[in-house]
Motif scaffolding. Structure first.
Motif: not given
Lengths: 260, 191
Positions: A111-115, A215-219, A223-229
């Motif tokens: 999930t975070v490897g692309v960041l 960083a703007v990220a989808s993590v 047991a949770s999904d997160t989206v930030s901006w």
């Protein structure tokens, strides 16, 4: 002060004796001694009285950790787990993880490897902190049958607590969403406004913070999904249960459009 | 298991479940840290350090044993090391020394009350809390661990790194001192 050597011989047993009710026999020799030694008998009675009070007031004597300590420590440990998982994978120790832990570690890395590494890690830590607050606050204030609150009330609360003039969406930008509470949460860099939505029965949190360099990220974590901006000088993060990514993405799009 | 068969070490507890289980004891650990440090900021720091050490060492925790006692052991060790590093006061409270201090009625060489102490004591307004606050640390910890936290004598001995006989002896002296302190606090409080 007791100077009797026989008293000294039984000294250690007096603590034990004080924990037993009258009539119970810890040591027959001790009982014989107590029958003839008013000083030791009084010492046992004093101990028994003190212990009884302490046991009775156990709950009242306990101290509660200040708000935010639990979240900060949980976030630290999540960061440790993340670093540990990365190190394990890199050195081949990942093979020794249980299948579940390995899957969790793999999910994190993918999930975070692309960041970028540095900002990526800080985003994960922030996501972990807010994911824990999401769970905690919904337990406290997010009853599924809670009466929705109006956008105006939420805006007034945010103005009062943060001095922020922020347009609040009553629905979170989705048809079956409604706002159930507004709270203020402590995270590692200060205070965040926390808007609690229900989308159908799904709990979704929107955290609004002063702008950060995360960083703007989808993590996906804990047991949770997160989206930030980032928008209008603030950082926003949506948090929902694992599997709610599509809902979060949809909410994020609508909330960004509404805030323009 | 047949003798001599190679046995692998058990895997460490899952990070999430360990974190959740350990955080169940946060309030108890914070209360202990506050009693030891007497400063909320130092207590938070001590508790955080304790959790980090426990997390890193979780593979050494034996599942099914007393997690709270294990966390207390780490907290007390961390506290003792800090005091030793800072050389602010004695690290080990020798039983003889503690006993003499208790008879004299002093508080184990603690510094003069800070504003935080006074705030803490204000919150502890009843006679029991005042008397507890006045106990020498070595006595107070044993009494607290036994009578409030309900730890076994063996667990207390492990937590404080002292023999079981010392635990029993300190418990007896601590309770007697506490009883006298409660009576004194009552006498000092105008009715």
């Amino acid at each position: 002060m007791r100077i009797n050597t026989e008293c000294d011989r039984f000294d250690e047993l007096l603590a034990l004796e004080a924990e037993h009710g009258d009539g119970a026999v810890v040591d027959p020799a001790l009982h014989r001694h107590l029958a003839g030694c008013p000083a030791c008998e009084a010492a046992v009675a004093a101990q028994r009285a003190v212990r009884k009070r302490l046991v009775t007031h156990r709950r009242a004597l306990q101290i509660t950790a200040p708000p935010g300590v639990r979240t900060r420590i949980a976030a630290k440990l999540a960061g440790e787990a993340h670093a540990e998982a990365g190190a394990s994978m890199a050195t081949g120790w990942g093979l020794r993880l249980s299948p579940l832990a390995a899957a969790a570690a793999l999910m994190l890395v993918i999930t975070v490897g692309v960041l970028p590494m540095v900002t990526g890690q800080s985003s994960v830590v922030l996501a972990a902190q807010l994911a824990l607050d999401h769970v905690k606050c919904f337990l406290i204030d997010g009853d599924v049958h809670a009466t929705p609150i109006s956008a105006a009330d939420a805006e007034a609360t945010m103005r009062k607590q943060h001095g922020w003039s922020v347009p609040v969406s009553a629905t979170g930008g989705v048809d079956d969403g409604h706002l159930v509470a507004v709270r203020e949460c402590l995270y590692s860099e200060g205070m965040a406004a926390h808007l609690l939505y229900r989308v159908g029965e799904t709990p979704v949190s929107l955290f609004v913070m002063p702008d950060t360099d995360h960083a703007v990220a989808s993590v996906s974590i804990l047991a949770s999904d997160t989206v930030s901006w980032h928008q209008n000088g603030r950082t926003h993060m949506l948090v929902g249960p694992a599997g709610s990514r599509a809902t979060l993405d949809s909410m994020a799009r609508h909330l960004q459009l509404e805030a323009r | 298991m047949p003798f001599g068969r190679w046995r692998s070490s058990p895997p460490p507890p899952d990070a999430d479940s360990f974190t959740a289980d350990a955080l169940d004891h946060l309030d108890a650990l914070y209360g202990t840290a506050l009693r030891l440090t007497r400063r909320p900021e130092d207590a938070q720091d001590l508790v955080q350090d304790t959790y980090l050490k426990a997390f890193r060492a979780r593979a050494r925790f034996t599942a099914g044993t007393n997690l709270r006692a294990w966390l207390y052991t780490i907290l007390h060790n961390t506290w003792r090391n800090r005091r030793r590093d800072q050389s602010r006061s004695r690290v080990e409270a020798d039983s003889e020394v503690v006993e003499i201090a208790a008879e004299r009625g002093d508080t184990g060489g603690l510094p003069a009350p800070t504003p935080e102490d006074l705030l803490l004591r204000e919150a502890m307004s009843d006679d029991l809390r005042v008397a507890l606050d006045g106990l020498p640390e070595a006595f107070r910890e044993v009494v607290w661990l036994r009578d409030v936290d309900d730890l076994s004598y063996q667990d207390i001995a492990t937590v404080l790194s002292v023999p079981m006989g010392t635990v029993m002896s300190r418990l007896a002296r601590g309770r007697r001192q506490l009883h006298a302190g409660v009576l004194a606090a009552r006498r000092a409080t105008p009715s």
